[in-house]
Each structure stands twice: as C-alpha cells, then as structure tokens.
Design an enzyme around this catalytic site. Structure first.
Site, PDB file in Angstrom:
ATOM      1  N   PHE A  38       0.818  -1.214   0.000  1.00  0.00           N
ATOM      2  CA  PHE A  38       0.000   0.000   0.000  1.00  0.00           C
ATOM      3  C   PHE A  38       0.851   1.264   0.000  1.00  0.00           C
ATOM      4  CE2 PHE A  38      -4.242  -1.693   1.929  1.00  0.00           C
ATOM      5  CZ  PHE A  38      -4.557  -2.235   0.701  1.00  0.00           C
ATOM      6  N   ARG A  39       2.043   1.184   0.616  1.00  0.00           N
ATOM      7  CA  ARG A  39       2.728   2.442   0.905  1.00  0.00           C
ATOM      8  C   ARG A  39       4.132   2.587   0.367  1.00  0.00           C
ATOM      9  NH1 ARG A  39      -0.527   1.042   4.762  1.00  0.00           N
ATOM     10  NH2 ARG A  39      -2.149   2.489   5.378  1.00  0.00           N
ATOM     11  N   HIS A 123      -6.232  -9.490   9.613  1.00  0.00           N
ATOM     12  CA  HIS A 123      -7.118  -8.766   8.684  1.00  0.00           C
ATOM     13  C   HIS A 123      -7.924  -9.713   7.797  1.00  0.00           C
ATOM     14  CE1 HIS A 123      -4.368  -4.971   9.071  1.00  0.00           C
ATOM     15  NE2 HIS A 123      -5.193  -5.104  10.085  1.00  0.00           N
ATOM     16  N   CYS A 156     -25.680 -15.309  -2.167  1.00  0.00           N
ATOM     17  CA  CYS A 156     -25.643 -16.539  -1.372  1.00  0.00           C
ATOM     18  C   CYS A 156     -26.573 -17.573  -2.013  1.00  0.00           C
ATOM     19  CB  CYS A 156     -26.107 -16.216   0.048  1.00  0.00           C
ATOM     20  SG  CYS A 156     -26.300 -17.660   1.102  1.00  0.00           S
ATOM     21  N   CYS A 159     -29.689 -18.168   0.627  1.00  0.00           N
ATOM     22  CA  CYS A 159     -30.750 -17.195   0.951  1.00  0.00           C
ATOM     23  C   CYS A 159     -30.824 -16.028  -0.025  1.00  0.00           C
ATOM     24  CB  CYS A 159     -30.578 -16.680   2.383  1.00  0.00           C
ATOM     25  SG  CYS A 159     -29.217 -15.526   2.564  1.00  0.00           S
TER      26      CYS A 159
HETATM   27  P1  NAD Z   1       2.370  -1.131   3.951  1.00  0.00           P
HETATM   28  O1  NAD Z   1       2.029  -1.144   2.505  1.00  0.00           O
HETATM   29  O2  NAD Z   1       1.892  -0.030   4.799  1.00  0.00           O
HETATM   30  O3  NAD Z   1       3.950  -1.205   4.116  1.00  0.00           O
HETATM   31  C1  NAD Z   1       4.703  -2.142   3.423  1.00  0.00           C
HETATM   32  C2  NAD Z   1       6.149  -1.894   3.783  1.00  0.00           C
HETATM   33  O4  NAD Z   1       6.909  -2.950   3.193  1.00  0.00           O
HETATM   34  C3  NAD Z   1       6.706  -0.591   3.230  1.00  0.00           C
HETATM   35  O5  NAD Z   1       7.196   0.187   4.314  1.00  0.00           O
HETATM   36  C4  NAD Z   1       7.825  -1.018   2.274  1.00  0.00           C
HETATM   37  O6  NAD Z   1       8.975  -0.222   2.408  1.00  0.00           O
HETATM   38  C5  NAD Z   1       8.124  -2.425   2.714  1.00  0.00           C
HETATM   39  N1  NAD Z   1       8.547  -3.320   1.655  1.00  0.00           N
HETATM   40  C6  NAD Z   1       8.085  -3.412   0.384  1.00  0.00           C
HETATM   41  N2  NAD Z   1       8.701  -4.414  -0.273  1.00  0.00           N
HETATM   42  C7  NAD Z   1       9.588  -4.966   0.596  1.00  0.00           C
HETATM   43  C8  NAD Z   1      10.522  -6.029   0.515  1.00  0.00           C
HETATM   44  N3  NAD Z   1      10.682  -6.746  -0.617  1.00  0.00           N
HETATM   45  N4  NAD Z   1      11.267  -6.333   1.602  1.00  0.00           N
HETATM   46  C9  NAD Z   1      11.139  -5.612   2.755  1.00  0.00           C
HETATM   47  N5  NAD Z   1      10.263  -4.585   2.887  1.00  0.00           N
HETATM   48  C10 NAD Z   1       9.499  -4.273   1.827  1.00  0.00           C
HETATM   49  O7  NAD Z   1       1.926  -2.561   4.502  1.00  0.00           O
HETATM   50  P2  NAD Z   1       1.283  -2.979   5.882  1.00  0.00           P
HETATM   51  O8  NAD Z   1       2.084  -2.407   7.006  1.00  0.00           O
HETATM   52  O9  NAD Z   1       1.097  -4.452   5.797  1.00  0.00           O
HETATM   53  O10 NAD Z   1      -0.147  -2.279   5.862  1.00  0.00           O
HETATM   54  C11 NAD Z   1      -0.978  -2.361   4.720  1.00  0.00           C
HETATM   55  C12 NAD Z   1      -2.336  -3.030   4.938  1.00  0.00           C
HETATM   56  O11 NAD Z   1      -2.832  -3.423   3.673  1.00  0.00           O
HETATM   57  C13 NAD Z   1      -2.226  -4.284   5.733  1.00  0.00           C
HETATM   58  O12 NAD Z   1      -3.047  -4.133   6.798  1.00  0.00           O
HETATM   59  C14 NAD Z   1      -2.707  -5.420   4.822  1.00  0.00           C
HETATM   60  O13 NAD Z   1      -3.879  -5.992   5.368  1.00  0.00           O
HETATM   61  C15 NAD Z   1      -3.157  -4.791   3.547  1.00  0.00           C
HETATM   62  N6  NAD Z   1      -2.482  -5.326   2.324  1.00  0.00           N
HETATM   63  C16 NAD Z   1      -2.262  -6.657   2.210  1.00  0.00           C
HETATM   64  C17 NAD Z   1      -1.605  -7.154   1.096  1.00  0.00           C
HETATM   65  C18 NAD Z   1      -1.383  -8.642   0.998  1.00  0.00           C
HETATM   66  O14 NAD Z   1      -2.167  -9.435   1.530  1.00  0.00           O
HETATM   67  N7  NAD Z   1      -0.303  -9.071   0.322  1.00  0.00           N
HETATM   68  C19 NAD Z   1      -1.164  -6.277   0.096  1.00  0.00           C
HETATM   69  C20 NAD Z   1      -1.430  -4.898   0.226  1.00  0.00           C
HETATM   70  C21 NAD Z   1      -2.082  -4.437   1.377  1.00  0.00           C
END
Ligand code: NAD
Length: 252
Positions: A38-39, A123, A156, A159
C-alpha cells in the site's frame, strides 16, 4: 553502523536465544511475489487508486457493485500469487523451532502456502466469503466465479443475500485471530521479527509493543526503528534466507 553480515548474525543469535519469538508480517513480504503493497514510495496501491475510499464496510453495504468492481480484480491478483523465498524462510524458522508462529496483516494466504503452520491473520483471508445475512460460508473461488459471470455482487446460494469476502475492511473490527494472538503475546514474547510492514496500520502495529526485543526488516523507515535492536533496510526475500542459514550454522 554494523554491516549486513554482522546484523544477520545478531538476529540469528537473538532467534536462537529467544524462548518465544513471533514474526509480524505486512504487505512488503509479498511484493516479491508480485503483489503491490500500500505504501511503498511511487508504486504502492494508494498512489494509483482511491482504494482506501472504496474498501470500506460503508461502500460494501451501500454500493456493492462499486465495491466489487474495485476490489475483485485486486483480490483475484492476491489469490493467484505464489510464495517467495521470504515466506519460505519464515516457514523454515517455525519448523526449526526458532519462531512460534506468524502474525500477518496480509490476506493473501502465502504463509500457509509456503508451509507455515501457526498463522494469525488479523485482517482476514481470501479462502472464503460469507453471506451478509445468514452467515453461510462459501469458497472464495465461488465469489470469483460469480463475479466473472456478471453476478455483481455475488449472491448466497442459500438465501440470496450478498456474499462478501472474509477480509477486514476499513472501519471494521479486526478478525478474531487478532484478539487470540494479543492474549498469547501477553503471556510472553521475547522477540518480534517484523518483516515488510510500515507499522502504521493500527491496532496491528501496536502488537510490537508487547515484545521484549524487536527486529525490523523493511525497505523504508518505520516509527518503531529507534526501539528496535536491529533494523535492516533490504529486501525480505534476500535477507531472510541468510538468517535461516546463520541460525542453522549456530545450531549444535
Ligand atoms: P504497507 O504497505 O503499509 O507497508 C509495506 C512496507 O513494506 C513498506 O514500508 C515497504 O517499504 C516495505 N517493503 C516493500 N517491499 C519490501 C521487501 N521486498 N522487503 C522488505 N520490505 C518491503 O503494509 P502494511 O504495514 O502491511 O499495511 C498495509 C495493509 O494493507 C495491511 O493491513 C494489509 O492488510 C493490507 N495489504 C495486504 C496485502 C497482501 O495481503 N499481500 C497487500 C497490500 C495491502
């Protein structure tokens, strides 16, 4: 600042000495499987879409077609991904007895598919969906099939009410796993190995405060870096297999 090899040795030492260690993983552990996080700067999912506005319980209830059209292509991508060396390394650390289990914020199910046995999915997950009215569960693949056949939202079979993915949306309470693992951590956690999380999504991020020692492997800085014994800003899929090798070398 110690070099990477020294940091890996230090983490291996902490894992070998810890009585109870957990891993806490986030979206960053799955980017090397092709799932965007996400970030991450410039390429996180928030950058190109307004997903945060759509993946909410309000949109799901009030505008289900909008929800499904935004969410389903993304969730299908998550469900089709394969585990990478970072997932496999954590499964190996559990098998060797160096971590008790994994707390994950991810919904992609890749830890279990890599062989991890104890996984708390705070989650939710993509294995099933549920009826918003009668609660009956269906395989997630059934929701996908209905969506692809144009039944939006999927219904569903029992229902006729809407089916929803068993994933925690924004503004919803966390999954039962969160409360279960929270209680376990209170019982004692010597070490938490954070992998691929920005540690900005609460309440999941707050779990790190329940660990005595903290190790963070994440490409970008996190708000907890100053409290960590070791911080490595490298790719999880490259570092974790080296930690497994170092732990093996230390074992008698
Ligand atoms: P985030 O996106 O906030 O942060 C991900 C972090 O991972 C970043 O700070 C980034 O620098 C780091 N990163 C990216 N690639 C990397 C790598 N190869 N090695 C090491 N670090 C790496 O993620 P978050 O803290 O999990 O929060 C996002 C929310 O979104 C979560 O709650 C999750 O439920 C959901 N989400 C899940 C998925 C999934 O299931 N794969 C994907 C996207 C978002």
């Amino acid at each position: 600042m110690p070099g990477l090899e020294a940091q890996i040795q230090e983490i291996a030492g902490l894992l070998t000495k810890a009585r109870t260690a957990f891993a806490l993983t986030g979206a960053g552990i799955s980017t090397e499987s092709g799932i965007p996080d996400f970030r991450s700067p410039g390429k996180g999912l928030w950058v190109s879409t307004q997903l945060m506005d759509v993946l909410t319980s309000e949109v799901l209830q009030n505008e289900p077609e909008r929800f499904y059209k935004a969410a389903m292509p993304l969730l299908a991508e998550f469900a089709a991904a394969e585990p990478n060396p970072a997932h496999r390394a954590l499964a190996e650390l559990e098998r060797l007895g160096h971590i008790y289990g994994i707390i994950t914020q991810n919904i992609d199910g890749l830890h279990q598919r890599a062989g991890s046995q104890r996984v708390w999915e705070v989650h939710g997950h993509l294995r099933t969906g549920s009826c918003v009215c009668c609660g009956r569960k269906q395989p997630f693949a059934r929701l996908q099939k209905s969506y692809e056949e144009g039944e939006i939202p999927p219904r569903c079979p029992a229902c006729g009410h809407m089916l929803r993915p068993d994933v925690v949306m924004f503004n919803e309470p966390l999954a039962r796993d969160f409360f279960d693992v929270h209680d376990l951590l209170y019982g004692g956690c010597d070490l938490m190995l954070v992998v691929g999380s920005s540690l900005t999504v609460y309440p999941a991020a707050g779990l790190v405060t329940l660990a005595r020692d903290l190790v963070i492997i994440n490409l970008q800085p996190t708000p907890y870096d100053e409290q960590a014994r070791v911080v490595i800003r490298e790719k999880a899929g490259e570092v974790l297999p080296k930690i497994v090798a170092a732990v093996r070398d230390m074992s008698p």
